[in-house]
Scaffold this motif. Sequence first.
Motif, short mmCIF file in Angstrom:
data_model
loop_
_atom_site.label_atom_id
_atom_site.label_comp_id
_atom_site.label_asym_id
_atom_site.label_seq_id
_atom_site.Cartn_x
_atom_site.Cartn_y
_atom_site.Cartn_z
N GLU A 327 76.71 1.31 -11.76
CA GLU A 327 76.37 2.17 -10.64
C GLU A 327 75.82 1.34 -9.47
OE1 GLU A 327 73.63 4.98 -12.15
OE2 GLU A 327 75.14 6.23 -13.10
N SER A 328 76.02 1.86 -8.27
CA SER A 328 75.43 1.26 -7.08
C SER A 328 74.93 2.41 -6.23
CB SER A 328 76.46 0.42 -6.32
OG SER A 328 75.86 -0.18 -5.20
N ILE A 329 73.61 2.63 -6.25
CA ILE A 329 73.00 3.79 -5.60
C ILE A 329 72.00 3.30 -4.56
CG2 ILE A 329 71.60 5.86 -5.95
CD1 ILE A 329 72.71 6.03 -8.77
N GLU A 330 72.05 3.87 -3.39
CA GLU A 330 71.15 3.46 -2.30
C GLU A 330 69.79 4.11 -2.49
OE1 GLU A 330 71.24 4.74 2.15
OE2 GLU A 330 72.53 2.96 1.97
N ILE A 331 68.74 3.27 -2.49
CA ILE A 331 67.36 3.72 -2.60
C ILE A 331 66.62 3.29 -1.34
CG2 ILE A 331 65.26 3.74 -3.99
CD1 ILE A 331 67.66 4.66 -5.57
N ARG A 332 66.08 4.27 -0.62
CA ARG A 332 65.32 3.96 0.59
C ARG A 332 63.84 4.24 0.35
NH1 ARG A 332 64.94 7.39 6.08
NH2 ARG A 332 63.56 6.01 7.24
N PHE A 333 63.00 3.23 0.61
CA PHE A 333 61.55 3.37 0.53
C PHE A 333 61.05 3.60 1.96
CE2 PHE A 333 62.77 0.93 -3.19
CZ PHE A 333 62.06 1.58 -4.20
N ALA A 334 60.72 4.86 2.27
CA ALA A 334 60.49 5.27 3.65
C ALA A 334 59.30 4.56 4.28
CB ALA A 334 60.29 6.79 3.70
N ARG A 335 58.17 4.49 3.61
CA ARG A 335 56.98 3.89 4.22
C ARG A 335 57.10 2.37 4.33
NH1 ARG A 335 52.39 4.51 1.23
NH2 ARG A 335 53.24 5.79 -0.43
N SER A 343 71.38 -1.12 -9.08
CA SER A 343 72.56 -1.59 -9.80
C SER A 343 72.57 -1.16 -11.26
CB SER A 343 72.65 -3.11 -9.73
OG SER A 343 71.54 -3.69 -10.41
N GLY A 344 71.44 -0.61 -11.72
CA GLY A 344 71.36 -0.19 -13.12
C GLY A 344 70.74 -1.23 -14.03
N GLN A 345 70.32 -2.38 -13.51
CA GLN A 345 69.77 -3.42 -14.36
C GLN A 345 68.31 -3.19 -14.72
OE1 GLN A 345 69.99 -6.59 -11.01
NE2 GLN A 345 68.32 -7.33 -12.33
N ASP A 346 67.63 -2.28 -14.00
CA ASP A 346 66.21 -2.03 -14.25
C ASP A 346 66.03 -0.82 -15.17
OD1 ASP A 346 64.81 -4.00 -12.40
OD2 ASP A 346 66.21 -3.00 -11.02
N ALA A 347 64.96 -0.85 -15.97
CA ALA A 347 64.69 0.24 -16.90
C ALA A 347 64.20 1.49 -16.20
CB ALA A 347 63.67 -0.21 -17.95
N SER A 348 63.64 1.34 -15.00
CA SER A 348 63.09 2.49 -14.29
C SER A 348 63.01 2.19 -12.80
CB SER A 348 61.68 2.82 -14.82
OG SER A 348 60.78 1.78 -14.46
N LEU A 349 62.74 3.23 -12.02
CA LEU A 349 62.54 3.05 -10.59
C LEU A 349 61.29 2.21 -10.31
CD1 LEU A 349 63.55 6.61 -9.40
CD2 LEU A 349 64.56 4.48 -8.56
N LEU A 350 60.30 2.29 -11.19
CA LEU A 350 59.10 1.47 -11.01
C LEU A 350 59.43 -0.01 -11.17
CD1 LEU A 350 56.05 1.15 -10.60
CD2 LEU A 350 55.75 1.52 -13.06
N ASP A 351 60.19 -0.34 -12.21
CA ASP A 351 60.61 -1.73 -12.39
C ASP A 351 61.44 -2.19 -11.19
OD1 ASP A 351 59.35 -1.79 -14.81
OD2 ASP A 351 61.16 -1.62 -16.02
N PHE A 352 62.31 -1.32 -10.71
CA PHE A 352 63.16 -1.65 -9.56
C PHE A 352 62.31 -1.93 -8.33
CE2 PHE A 352 65.52 0.03 -5.82
CZ PHE A 352 66.58 -0.86 -5.81
N ALA A 353 61.31 -1.07 -8.07
CA ALA A 353 60.44 -1.25 -6.91
C ALA A 353 59.66 -2.56 -7.02
CB ALA A 353 59.49 -0.06 -6.78
N GLU A 354 59.07 -2.82 -8.20
CA GLU A 354 58.25 -4.02 -8.37
C GLU A 354 59.10 -5.29 -8.25
OE1 GLU A 354 54.69 -2.25 -11.23
OE2 GLU A 354 56.41 -3.27 -12.13
N ARG A 355 60.31 -5.25 -8.80
CA ARG A 355 61.17 -6.44 -8.72
C ARG A 355 61.54 -6.77 -7.28
NH1 ARG A 355 66.62 -7.26 -8.83
NH2 ARG A 355 67.08 -5.06 -9.20
N ASN A 356 61.55 -5.74 -6.45
CA ASN A 356 61.92 -5.95 -5.05
C ASN A 356 60.72 -6.01 -4.12
OD1 ASN A 356 65.06 -5.83 -4.72
ND2 ASN A 356 64.57 -4.21 -6.20
#
Length: 411
Positions: A327-335, A343-356
């Motif tokens: 999957e390739s899904i656009e995630i926008r962090f507004a603030r 890309s689906g490589q992270d276990a959760s949105l929290l992991d995704f946010a922290e990795r970035n």
Amino acid sequence: MTAPELLALICATLLLQVVAGAGVALWRRRRGAESPPEAAIANAAPAPAGAWPGWRDFRVARREFEDAAQSQCSFYLEPADGQPLPAFRPGQFLTFSLRVAGDAVPVRTVTRCYSLSDCPDPSHYRITVKRVPAPADRPDLPPGISSTHLHDQVREGDVLSVRAPAGQFFIDADASIPAVLIAGGIGITPMMSMLRWCLREQPQREVHLYYGLRRSDEHAFKSQLESLAEAHARFHLNVVYSRPDTGDVEGRDYQHAGHVDVDLLRRSLPHGRHRFFVCGPPAMMNSLVPALAAWGVAREDIHHEAFGPAAPRGAPGVPDRPADAAESIEIRFARTGRTLLWSGQDASLLDFAERNGVAVDSGCRSGSCGSCETKLVSGEVRYADTPDHVIAAGHCLLCVGKPSSPLVLDA
């Protein structure tokens, strides 16, 4: 007596009855305003027993190690205000706000959840915390910050901030169905709560405990469990060592070698319906929970809780999504003002946010404490299993959530 006199007497009597009736009605109305009639009292909803709002101070009354390796420590907590404690459902947890600091790390507040490890008692609560070491494959990473703090810094007399018991994982009240409690490692903590409650409140219920661990020095509550098994004929203890030490004796220290799996359950459980309660590390949950369903155990008879953010794959009602990797899904962090691709490589949105590099408050990382609850501006978030924390409308939990559409998050 003349006819006019008789008529006057009758009228006076009737007038007296009317006045008396009006007086009684007025008295009843005033009394009703001051206190409801008995029928209303009988039908009134009882006052909540309850959970306190927000944080409450608890004093550590006692510490006690539960295993030979001293890696699992129980903390007995008494309310600082001296008031009785509400009962909880055996299997539920407490949420803690801890002020911690590590080597070269400034003091910060972390939120963590720990299962209650004893049956309800109005005078105290008990939790049992396992010291979390650095990962074996990543010794460069720090050990568990909250467990290290509790083991090394929190002493008898210290005060901790605690939220009321919560959680959807707890023993049921139907004593007619035998209970099978399956614990892996520190997953024994909610099982001790369930077990002690069952033996006290449902002595007629058949209870089977399967406790999987590596060896005797990690065996928590060893003497307690053995004493309970000796005292209660309907309690059946099955301890399973995967890597017994040379001094560990099968039949004395443990009943089975290997792992807790469906093959063991098939061999040792009597035929008939059972209700299963499973709690342990992700490896156990990912193998055992789907295997129970494949064995034919009804969905309503499988209850589970995993430590950490991983829900069992293939569990009843939990859809697998292997397509995540593609999957390739656009995630926008507004603030933060960043737009990234999932890309689906992270276990959760929290992991995704922290990795970035997107800072998000977090606590338990398992959907229990609500620290990472974030406003969902647009899009949909899915969960492998229903989180314990009740999510506010228009919000989501990042620690156990994954995107099912493009997202805009207020973070």
